[in-house]
Design an enzyme around this catalytic site. Structure first.
Site, mmCIF file in Angstrom:
data_model
loop_
_atom_site.group_PDB
_atom_site.id
_atom_site.type_symbol
_atom_site.label_atom_id
_atom_site.label_comp_id
_atom_site.label_asym_id
_atom_site.label_seq_id
_atom_site.Cartn_x
_atom_site.Cartn_y
_atom_site.Cartn_z
ATOM 1 C CB SER A 27 6.537 5.807 13.419
ATOM 2 O OG SER A 27 6.229 4.496 12.766
ATOM 3 N N GLY A 98 -2.649 4.151 7.243
ATOM 4 C CA GLY A 98 -3.491 3.397 8.006
ATOM 5 C C GLY A 98 -3.091 4.453 9.627
ATOM 6 C CB SER A 169 -1.946 -2.471 16.537
ATOM 7 O OG SER A 169 -2.007 -1.214 15.708
ATOM 8 C CG ASP A 319 6.763 -1.359 9.460
ATOM 9 O OD1 ASP A 319 5.558 -1.939 9.091
ATOM 10 O OD2 ASP A 319 6.604 -0.226 9.920
ATOM 11 N NE ARG A 350 3.787 -4.055 3.366
ATOM 12 C CZ ARG A 350 3.953 -3.102 4.066
ATOM 13 N NH1 ARG A 350 4.388 -3.201 5.324
ATOM 14 N NH2 ARG A 350 3.749 -1.808 3.609
ATOM 15 N NE ARG A 392 7.028 -0.051 5.670
ATOM 16 C CZ ARG A 392 7.811 0.935 5.992
ATOM 17 N NH1 ARG A 392 8.970 1.165 5.488
ATOM 18 N NH2 ARG A 392 7.215 2.021 6.622
#
Ligand code: S3P
Length: 433
Positions: A27, A98, A169, A319, A350, A392
């Site tokens: 990030s 993304g 977000s 995450d 996920r 992940r």
């Protein structure tokens, strides 16, 4: 030297032991790379993320006129465009990322020229309405393809906005802030759950002024950004796989140094502590307003207990939830996850993939629209894992495999390189067999 192979066999381990320094946070690297490429001057970064996602950000920014060089000592040097990009006649390829697509849209919407953003099959399925709404409210002209990429942007001057994000977000928050940076007047983003604040810290490091309250951030544009030199802290979301692996083995001991410990990212340490793992944090330092420190983890002889992750915690741990779910069968009381519907629109669904792969390993698991119930006290066996090309998922089930009976085959293991190309090599270093 790490190698990317599509399939990996993970053998069970006896223990996790050692000391690692992890590559730079994904990030933070996205933001440093993007802001440096937009700023005036030349920035230099050590420990920049080695993942393919951040390479996508750098490649897009190069296509827009920035210069990026990787020096022999690994330093990434970025010379910025000084606030105005050169429109590219080729589509900008965001790959699997993304973050790249959503954040760059905010950067480009106020610029002169037209831009097309594309991504791979997974990114092309992910929701982009969430950025179209605020950018259009600012006056931007954005065309999506059925709510998804490709995105076409006809850039031009915007109006400021006061926007409350409907889903927590950091990518959407950043998108609006980057548009606000270039827009005359005050732009405010409000959020009900505080998401990761790397953009706010990075913008300030690049000399932007912004004001913050508990649940809002405001920026008054236009403002210029100035180059910085920085060391990127180790990625705590990559560390999560090793922290969880160490937590599985009574008698383990793992030390991770120079790790990013920004409070909006470090919730996993609290959850592991609640599960009974022993965590100590040493040598805390401030680097460009990001907290960095050394974390030591060891596991109690009696094993891990149980916990629930819901509400604001779910957004902050988004995450890390796949790996937490993947180790849940080995706890005594299981792990319950709720309010995590966003997991369904990440690089893969996920929730569905975690449930399917846990079942493949013989675990009992209940799937909900917004989470999972994974009972504890289970014994898992090695199996073939479908990572769905999701980094992940591939790494989470490599961790689950360490305590399974028999070998596990991870399909699509090369996807780990999206965020963490060194993962399998480092796992071999600390897993005692
Ligand atoms: C990220 C924000 C999160 C996270 C992603 C990286 C970021 O996504 O899942 O891996 O760097 O801002 P959302 O902002 O969509 O929740």
């Amino acid at each position: 030297m790490h190698t990317a192979t599509a399939e990996r066999i993970i053998r069970p381990a006896r223990n996790i032991f050692g000391s690692l320094r992890l590559p730079g946070d994904k990030s933070i690297s996205h933001r440093y790379g993007m802001l440096a490429a937009f700023a005036e001057g030349t920035s230099r970064f050590t420990n920049f993320s080695t993942g393919a996602d951040c390479a996508s950000t750098l490649a897009c920014m190069q296509a827009l006129g920035a210069t990026v060089r990787k020096l022999d000592n690994g330093t990434v040097e970025v010379t910025g465009v000084g606030g105005s990009v050169t429109p590219s006649n080729q589509p900008l390829d965001c790959g699997n990322s993304g973050s790249t697509m959503r954040m760059i849209s905010g950067l480009l919407a106020p610029q002169q020229g037209s831009f097309t953003l594309v991504g791979d099959a997974s990114l092309s399925r992910r929701p982009m309405e969430r950025i179209r709404k605020p950018l259009e409210a600012m006056g931007a002209r954005l065309t999506l393809t059925d709510g998804h990429a490709p995105i076409h942007i006809a850039g031009g001057p915007l109006q400021p906005i006061d926007y409350t994000t409907p889903v927590p977000s950091a990518q959407v928050k950043t998108c609006v802030l980057l548009a606000g940076l270039q827009t005359a007047g005050e732009t405010t983003v409000r959020e009900s759950v505080r998401t990761r604040d790397h953009s706010e810290l990075a913008l300030r490091a690049f000399s932007a002024r912004l004001t913050r309250t508990v649940n809002s951030v405001s920026i008054t544009g236009p403002q210029a950004l100035h180059a910085i030199d920085a060391a990127v802290p180790g990625d705590i979301s990559s560390a999560a796989f090793f922290l969880c692996a160490a937590a599985l083995f009574p008698g383990s001991s793992l030390i991770l140094d120079s790790l990013g410990l920004n409070p909006t990212r470090a919730t996993l340490l609290d959850v592991l502590t609640a599960l009974g793992a022993h965590i100590s944090v040493l040598n805390l330092e401030d680097k460009n307003s990001e907290l960095v420190g050394t974390v030591q983890v060891s596991s109690p002889p009696e094993g891990l207990r149980s916990t629930t992750v819901s509400g604001a915690l779910a957004a902050q741990l988004i995450d890390e939830l796949p790996v937490l779910a993947a180790i849940a069968p080995y706890t005594s009381g299981g792990i319950r996850i709720r309010d995590a519907k966003e997991l369904r629109v990440k690089e893969s669904d996920r929730i569905a993939l975690v449930a399917r792969n846990l079942r493949a390993m013989g675990a009992e698991v209940e799937e909900f629209e917004d989470g999972l119930d994974v009972p504890g006290g289970q014994t898992l066996h090695g199996a073939t894992i479908d990572s769905g090309g999701d980094h992940r998922i591939a790494m989470a089930f490599s961790v689950a495999a360490l305590r399974a009976e028999g070998d596990t085959l991870i399909q699509g293991a090369d996807s780990a390189a999206i965020s963490f190309p060194e993962f399998f090599d480092l796992l071999d270093l600390v897993a005692e067999r």
